[in-house]
Design an enzyme around this catalytic site. Structure first.
Site, mmCIF file in Angstrom:
data_model
loop_
_atom_site.group_PDB
_atom_site.id
_atom_site.type_symbol
_atom_site.label_atom_id
_atom_site.label_comp_id
_atom_site.label_asym_id
_atom_site.label_seq_id
_atom_site.Cartn_x
_atom_site.Cartn_y
_atom_site.Cartn_z
ATOM 1 N N ASP A 183 0.768 -1.240 0.000
ATOM 2 C CA ASP A 183 0.000 0.000 0.000
ATOM 3 C C ASP A 183 0.804 1.297 0.000
ATOM 4 O O ASP A 183 0.479 2.234 -0.702
ATOM 5 C CB ASP A 183 -0.939 0.016 1.214
ATOM 6 N N GLU A 204 1.665 -9.548 11.434
ATOM 7 C CA GLU A 204 1.419 -9.155 10.032
ATOM 8 C C GLU A 204 2.746 -8.907 9.311
ATOM 9 O O GLU A 204 2.953 -9.321 8.190
ATOM 10 C CB GLU A 204 0.543 -7.894 10.042
#
Ligand code: 2M8
Length: 437
Positions: free
Chosen positions: A174, A404
């Site tokens: 992102d 993550e």
């Protein structure tokens, strides 16, 4: 504890994460932060299910669990063939931006952009490990994947054949430093006083900035304005980025899919997918930057190659490109970057301006990306470097947990947890020596 006992413990813990994040036919990346289905996360989950030992499969998961994951990505297919990056299944109420912002249709609702096509790679692995008995279902899935690849091929640059991403979220990476200049050119309209959900779960210092979110929302608004007519949207989006990540993954996925379609004699689908792998390889070759010594992003609006080395540079071997001087240079870059971090492979070159060790895709290590790089390296005969990635990945999961992403210097776990794709990648790395690559 012996190594074998420690491995068994890690494997059971990873399997428990898959069980915990499972929501009935699909697996959420992690509860809270990402409470619905994401396309490439689900494909990694499927790889994790493929890697589960049969004992665990029998106990907690039906053998076809991984297939259901992929079928539930395919079930959201748009009329034009796109498989969207988010499928808003289940209780997604807390996530921002939700379907009210996307307005991209679908039942369940979806986002309006796509994602790296890992699904066919997962299907090829599942076919080897846990073949689906129901041929009808298998062929329907292959057909949906073929339609999607055809759609992705339509998003290749008309001259140079690299994949042109229309939104940073499409790349899955992102807030990569490479997107900065393009994102700064965006002049967002007033998106009102919105409240992000991500920073409720994760320290804002580990997430994209507010300015980046304004840009993300602006691109969504452009899509909405076009009623998600993809051709128009992709002409009008202020973000048009040649992405070595999707390009390389598409090349590998196209080869894997063609093999499965060929086995099934699916002539019509093979017609749709003809030449996609070769075109994507051509696109990746165009993204080579000699001065940087790697495959880089290409800013279509600015008409220039960028010069940053992200972890996607090292996906070229996965795409089947690993010969000659360029490969040697690429491996030298890999060694340089690996030596600059305690844990291989940072998502962005630590020596580059913009690198941030703890901020999301601007530096941290991501295990699913490590898995793709290592698979390619193994295929290229780079066994030692592939092993180095596997070893670092396992060390991170073992010492910090199934986070993550991870700080490449300290190994600290960052972002959400426990995270599906981290557990899935660990399950594969635990069998690295014997895993068919
Ligand atoms: C991250 O992206 C989403 C938006 O798509 C988010 O920040 O809300 C990325 O890491 C992406 O690659 C990933 O698929 C998703 C879910 O894990 O989270």
């Amino acid at each position: 504890m012996s190594t074998a006992a420690a491995d068994a413990k890690l494997r059971d813990a990873a399997a428990a994460v898959l069980a915990q994040n499972e929501r009935g036919g699909y697996t959420v990346p992690t509860a809270g932060l990402y409470p619905m289905q994401f396309n490439w996360d689900s494909a990694f989950a499927a790889l994790g299910f493929a890697a589960l030992p049969d004992s665990a499969v029998a106990a907690d998961f039906p053998a076809e669990r991984g297939w259901r994951e992929l079928e539930n990505i395919a079930a959201a297919q748009k009329a034009d063939g796109m498989l969207p990056h988010i499928i808003f299944r289940g209780d997604y109420g807390g996530y921002f931006p939700g379907p009210d912002i996307w307005q991209a249709g679908g039942a369940p609702p979806t986002s309006g952009i796509s994602n790296p096509p890992v699904a066919a790679l997962a299907a090829a692995t599942l076919r080897r490990k846990k073949p689906l008995a129901d041929k009808g279902r298998y062929r329907r899935l292959l057909r949906a994947l073929a339609k999607w690849h055809k759609w992705l091929a339509d998003c290749l640059h008309p001259l140079h054949n690299f994949f042109v991403a229309a939104h940073p979220w499409e790349t899955g990476r992102d807030n990569l430093c490479d997107w900065d200049a393009a994102m700064r050119r965006i002049r967002p309209r007033d998106h009102g006083d919105y409240t992000r959900s991500d920073t409720r779960f994760v320290d804002a210092a580990q997430r994209p900035s507010r300015a980046e979110y304004d840009g993300f929302l602006e691109i969504i608004a452009v899509g909405r304005d076009t009623a998600w007519q993809q051709k128009t949207f992709r002409q009008q989006t202020p973000f048009k980025m040649g992405d070595p990540g999707i390009t390389a993954i598409l090349a590998a996925a196209a080869d894997a899919l063609d093999e499965m379609l060929g086995e099934e004699n699916m002539a019509e689908e093979l017609e749709w997918t003809r030449g996609i792998g070769a075109r994507a390889r051509e696109g990746l070759a165009f993204l080579w930057n000699e001065a940087a010594g790697g495959y880089v992003a290409y800013d279509v609006e600015a008409g220039e190659h960028l010069d940053g080395i992200s972890s996607a540079a090292f996906l070229a071997p996965l795409a089947g490109i690993f010969e000659g001087e360029k490969h040697k240079k690429l491996m030298a870059e890999f060694d340089r970057i690996a030596a600059a971090a305690k844990y291989t492979m940072p998502s962005y070159d630590p020596a580059a301006a913009g690198f941030e060790a703890k901020r999301y895709w601007r530096g941290p290590v991501w295990l699913p990306f490590n898995l793709l790089i290592a698979l390619g390296f193994a295929r290229a005969g780079e066994t030692a470097r592939a092993g180095q990635i596997a070893e670092a990945s396992l060390r991170l999961a073992r010492d910090a947990g199934f986070y993550e992403y991870f700080c490449p210097h300290s190994g600290a776990g960052l972002g959400g947890a426990p995270f599906t794709w981290t557990a899935a990648a660990a399950l594969v790395f635990l069998q690295w020596e014997s895993w068919e690559k």
